[in-house]
Design a protein around this motif. Structure first.
Motif, PDB file in Angstrom:
ATOM      1  N   UNK A  65       2.845   0.031  -6.989  1.00  0.00           N
ATOM      2  CA  UNK A  65       4.168  -0.307  -7.043  1.00  0.00           C
ATOM      3  C   UNK A  65       4.930   0.113  -8.293  1.00  0.00           C
ATOM      4  N   UNK A  66       6.109   0.541  -7.668  1.00  0.00           N
ATOM      5  CA  UNK A  66       7.058   1.165  -8.492  1.00  0.00           C
ATOM      6  C   UNK A  66       8.124   0.063  -9.134  1.00  0.00           C
ATOM      7  N   UNK A 124      11.268  -4.309  -7.792  1.00  0.00           N
ATOM      8  CA  UNK A 124       9.864  -3.849  -7.333  1.00  0.00           C
ATOM      9  C   UNK A 124       9.853  -3.169  -6.294  1.00  0.00           C
ATOM     10  N   UNK A 125       9.207  -2.126  -6.141  1.00  0.00           N
ATOM     11  CA  UNK A 125       8.893  -1.419  -4.608  1.00  0.00           C
ATOM     12  C   UNK A 125       7.570  -1.097  -4.591  1.00  0.00           C
ATOM     13  N   UNK A 126       7.026  -1.650  -3.194  1.00  0.00           N
ATOM     14  CA  UNK A 126       5.579  -1.243  -2.983  1.00  0.00           C
ATOM     15  C   UNK A 126       5.760  -0.037  -2.090  1.00  0.00           C
ATOM     16  N   UNK A 127       5.280   1.202  -2.553  1.00  0.00           N
ATOM     17  CA  UNK A 127       5.419   2.479  -2.194  1.00  0.00           C
ATOM     18  C   UNK A 127       4.053   3.016  -1.520  1.00  0.00           C
ATOM     19  N   UNK A 128       3.909   3.850  -0.546  1.00  0.00           N
ATOM     20  CA  UNK A 128       2.570   4.421   0.100  1.00  0.00           C
ATOM     21  C   UNK A 128       3.009   5.927   0.165  1.00  0.00           C
ATOM     22  N   UNK A 129       2.154   6.879  -0.668  1.00  0.00           N
ATOM     23  CA  UNK A 129       2.387   8.078  -0.534  1.00  0.00           C
ATOM     24  C   UNK A 129       0.883   8.685   0.034  1.00  0.00           C
ATOM     25  N   UNK A 130       0.724   9.963   0.674  1.00  0.00           N
ATOM     26  CA  UNK A 130      -0.453  10.796   0.843  1.00  0.00           C
ATOM     27  C   UNK A 130      -0.529  11.639  -0.312  1.00  0.00           C
TER      28      UNK A 130
END
Length: 134
Positions: free
Chosen positions: A12-13, A19-25
């Protein structure tokens, strides 16, 4: 970690306005390869994200006056609100298999927690009678 897939994290950023739910590899750097946004609800907290067994989907709890359990594909598509209820617990949703999630919910005025199981790909329907947790 899913064998054969890049290491991936959901986080969560929190900015000044949302609020942002982010995904990164493992190759993400937020500039050349920005994180994928999973949520569509910027005014609520996104709690306890969990990957499906294959790593293709994520389930989490959106915490608001009526909480929601939501699932989405890791590219942010195919988002589904699985359940909306006032008394969802902050215990993480758990994947049973690739298409089903379970969670703990207060379903009665007695505030007795019950285990719920539902399809992760569509709106909630009761698949199994609630099981009271001791």
């Amino acid at each position: 970690y899913v064998d054969g897939m890049p290491a991936t994290v959901v986080f969560e950023n929190v900015t000044a306005t949302e609020h942002q739910l982010l995904l990164s590899n493992e190759n993400g750097d937020c500039t050349a390869q920005p994180a994928v946004r999973l949520d569509a609800t910027p005014t609520v907290q996104h709690l306890v994200p969990r990957f499906s067994p294959s790593g293709a989907r994520v389930a989490w709890v959106d915490s608001a006056s009526s909480s929601q359990i939501i699932t989405a594909a890791i590219d942010g598509s195919a988002r589904h609100v699985v359940r909306t209820a006032a008394k969802l617990k902050t215990a993480p949703p758990q994947w049973i298999d690739e298409t089903h999630v379970s969670w703990v919910e207060d379903t009665a005025t007695t505030a007795t927690p019950h285990l719920q199981i539902a399809s992760a790909l569509e709106a909630w329907t009761l698949l199994q009678a609630p099981t009271t947790l001791a």
